[in-house]
Enzyme design. Structure first.
Site, short mmCIF file in Angstrom:
data_model
loop_
_atom_site.label_atom_id
_atom_site.label_comp_id
_atom_site.label_asym_id
_atom_site.label_seq_id
_atom_site.Cartn_x
_atom_site.Cartn_y
_atom_site.Cartn_z
N CYS A 107 47.69 48.86 -12.03
CA CYS A 107 47.75 47.39 -12.00
C CYS A 107 47.88 46.79 -13.39
O CYS A 107 48.13 45.59 -13.51
CB CYS A 107 46.51 46.84 -11.30
SG CYS A 107 46.38 47.44 -9.62
N HIS A 116 45.67 39.69 -13.21
CA HIS A 116 46.03 40.59 -12.11
C HIS A 116 45.30 40.10 -10.87
O HIS A 116 44.09 39.86 -10.89
CB HIS A 116 45.64 42.02 -12.47
CG HIS A 116 45.68 42.94 -11.31
ND1 HIS A 116 46.78 43.08 -10.51
CD2 HIS A 116 44.73 43.78 -10.79
CE1 HIS A 116 46.52 43.95 -9.54
NE2 HIS A 116 45.28 44.39 -9.70
N ASN A 141 46.79 42.33 -3.26
CA ASN A 141 46.97 43.02 -4.53
C ASN A 141 48.26 43.85 -4.48
O ASN A 141 48.31 44.87 -3.81
CB ASN A 141 45.74 43.92 -4.76
CG ASN A 141 45.81 44.72 -6.05
OD1 ASN A 141 46.86 44.80 -6.68
ND2 ASN A 141 44.69 45.31 -6.42
N1 ACO Z 1 35.75 44.52 6.87
C1 ACO Z 1 34.47 44.43 7.29
N2 ACO Z 1 33.45 45.06 6.67
C2 ACO Z 1 33.76 45.79 5.56
C3 ACO Z 1 35.08 45.91 5.09
C4 ACO Z 1 36.09 45.24 5.80
N3 ACO Z 1 37.40 45.27 5.41
N4 ACO Z 1 35.07 46.69 3.99
C5 ACO Z 1 33.81 47.04 3.77
N5 ACO Z 1 32.99 46.51 4.74
C6 ACO Z 1 31.58 46.63 4.89
C7 ACO Z 1 31.03 47.87 4.22
O1 ACO Z 1 31.12 48.99 5.09
C8 ACO Z 1 29.60 47.46 3.97
O2 ACO Z 1 28.88 47.59 5.15
P1 ACO Z 1 27.41 48.24 5.14
O3 ACO Z 1 26.59 47.34 4.27
O4 ACO Z 1 27.02 48.24 6.58
O5 ACO Z 1 27.58 49.60 4.54
C9 ACO Z 1 29.69 45.97 3.66
O6 ACO Z 1 30.95 45.53 4.20
C10 ACO Z 1 29.65 45.63 2.19
O7 ACO Z 1 30.55 46.51 1.50
P2 ACO Z 1 30.74 46.44 -0.05
O8 ACO Z 1 31.63 47.56 -0.47
O9 ACO Z 1 29.39 46.31 -0.70
O10 ACO Z 1 31.51 45.05 -0.18
P3 ACO Z 1 31.82 44.25 -1.48
O11 ACO Z 1 31.18 42.94 -1.44
O12 ACO Z 1 31.63 45.10 -2.72
O13 ACO Z 1 33.39 44.00 -1.34
C11 ACO Z 1 35.51 44.86 -2.12
C12 ACO Z 1 34.27 45.11 -1.27
C13 ACO Z 1 36.20 43.63 -1.59
C14 ACO Z 1 36.40 46.07 -2.02
C15 ACO Z 1 35.07 44.59 -3.58
O14 ACO Z 1 34.17 45.59 -4.01
C16 ACO Z 1 36.24 44.56 -4.53
O15 ACO Z 1 37.10 43.71 -4.44
N6 ACO Z 1 36.30 45.50 -5.50
C17 ACO Z 1 37.44 45.58 -6.39
C18 ACO Z 1 38.50 46.41 -5.74
C19 ACO Z 1 39.84 46.28 -6.40
O16 ACO Z 1 40.19 45.24 -6.91
N7 ACO Z 1 40.61 47.36 -6.34
C20 ACO Z 1 41.94 47.37 -6.84
C21 ACO Z 1 41.97 47.44 -8.33
S1 ACO Z 1 43.54 47.30 -8.98
C22 ACO Z 1 44.40 48.80 -9.05
O17 ACO Z 1 44.57 49.34 -10.10
C23 ACO Z 1 45.00 49.46 -7.84
#
Ligand code: ACO
EC number: 2.3.1.180
Length: 356
Positions: free
Chosen positions: A135, A278, A308
């Site tokens: 990214c 980004h 993304n």
């Molecule tokens: N729908 C419903 N529930 C979900 C989903 C979903 N799509 N995804 C995860 N959950 C659940 C999890 O299982 C968890 O449930 P649990 O508590 O029963 O275990 C709960 O939601 C909370 O999960 P978290 O992982 O703690 O959620 P968080 O608030 O951290 O959000 C997210 C997750 C959106 C992925 C966030 O961490 C994020 O945006 N991180 C950055 C990721 C990113 O930008 N990646 C790309 C980088 S760029 C590149 O180079 C490719």
């Protein structure tokens, strides 16, 4: 070599055609373009495949829909369409460009997709190659292309960011599949006098020691080459991601690198017209803006429509804001890309292309 490149010194520029190439230490950002696949997949569509909801995805990420390339589209076709539009908006003939840098982590061909893009847009004089930095790829490529221009080795470049991560997403993993989409964006840049420089500063960083939290890794399957000899058969596992680690990395490093860049360039945060990050997650954009003291209405975001798109997010967003008249010629843009590697970078840009 030098004199053969002089033919590209243009009359379109507002600088005199008798300026010596060695004086052209600046970079002008002259035109933008973008292309996205036709197929739109909404959060509700996705909830028919994995256990998720529109409400969960919107509140955690700001994403409402993403585009996904179908079998009639490809990374190369999207990249070429974006590149062509950037050339058109710059008012350039494809034959006048010296370099095509294609930032991508999802080429159609592992040997590189940039040469195919070069052929499709008819840029017969351009050398074309891929650059992979996930990214951060567009920002890394923009800075890399600028070095060729600053040294006088080249005059015009097309920098394209394009990814088709839908190929590599595990569509049954709700923790990651909701985040990504496909797309391409491009910017046309050319050498110009130093006083008109549109790349006012940059910083680039890598930290491989922390890279395991975001991977698209080779799977090594042992296969027999000859009796008693084996080799590794190629293949890739789907995107693996520790979302919380990536999130923490982004909200820590992005404001930090931008603060350093503003200090390097003696720039007040208040003088920034646009924050162009980004597009990974709206919460990351908001947290970075808050830590930098940049008002929310200066934060560019199109996450809701595209999610993304990896290397494409920055030029895709730039093109949208140029096309709808938000970004005006002469405005200052603080940009930062971040992602797998880990990699992150920042650049302070001044837009100098046509505006609506
Ligand atoms: N729908 C419903 N529930 C979900 C989903 C979903 N799509 N995804 C995860 N959950 C659940 C999890 O299982 C968890 O449930 P649990 O508590 O029963 O275990 C709960 O939601 C909370 O999960 P978290 O992982 O703690 O959620 P968080 O608030 O951290 O959000 C997210 C997750 C959106 C992925 C966030 O961490 C994020 O945006 N991180 C950055 C990721 C990113 O930008 N990646 C790309 C980088 S760029 C590149 O180079 C490719």
């Amino acid at each position: 070599f030098f004199s053969s490149r002089r033919r590209h010194t243009r009359s379109l520029c507002d600088w005199s055609s008798d300026v010596c190439s060695s004086d052209l230490k600046g970079i002008r950002l002259c035109g933008s373009g973008a292309a996205v696949p036709r197929l739109r997949v909404s959060n509700d569509d996705l909830s028919a495949r994995v256990e998720t909801s529109d409400e969960w995805i919107r509140t955690r990420t700001g994403i409402a829909a993403r585009r996904v390339a179908d079998e009639t589209e490809s990374l190369t076709s999207l990249a070429a369409a974006a590149g062509q539009q950037a050339l058109q908006n710059a008012g350039w003939d494809a034959s006048s460009i010296d370099l095509i840098l294609l930032a991508t982590s999802s080429p159609d061909d592992l040997f590189g997709s940039a040469p195919k893009v070069q052929a499709l847009i008819g840029a017969g004089s351009a050398v074309a190659f891929d650059l992979t930095a996930a990214c951060s790829g567009f920002l890394f490529s923009l800075v890399t292309a600028a070095q060729y221009l600053r040294t006088g080795a080249m005059t015009r470049a097309l920098v394209i960011g394009a990814d088709q991560l839908s190929r590599w997403v595990d569509w049954d993993d709700r923790r990651s599949c909701v985040l990504f989409g496909d797309g391409a964006g491009a910017v046309a840049i050319e050498a110009c006098p130093a006083e008109n420089d549109g790349l006012l500063g940059f910083r680039l960083n890598s930290d491989g020691a922390r890279g395991d939290c975001l991977t698209l890794a080779q799977t090594s399957e042992r296969a027999e080459l000859l009796p008693g000899m084996s080799h590794q058969r190629g293949g890739y596992a789907p995107i693996g991601m520790n979302g919380q680690e990536v999130y923490k990395f982004a909200v820590r490093e992005v404001p930090a690198i931008l603060k350093q860049l503003l200090a390097d360039t003696n720039t007040e945060a208040a003088s920034i017209d646009w924050l162009l990050l980004h597009q990974a997650n709206q919460r990351i954009l908001d947290a970075a803006a808050e830590r930098l003291g940049i008002a929310a209405d200066k934060v560019l975001s199109n996450l809701a429509n595209y999610g993304n798109t990896s290397a494409a997010t920055i030029p895709l967003m730039l093109h949208e804001a140029v096309s709808d008249g938000r970004i005006q010629s002469g405005q200052l843009i603080a940009s930062s890309g971040f992602g797998a590697g880990l990699s992150w970078g920042a650049a302070l840009l001044r837009w100098d292309g046509p505006t609506s």
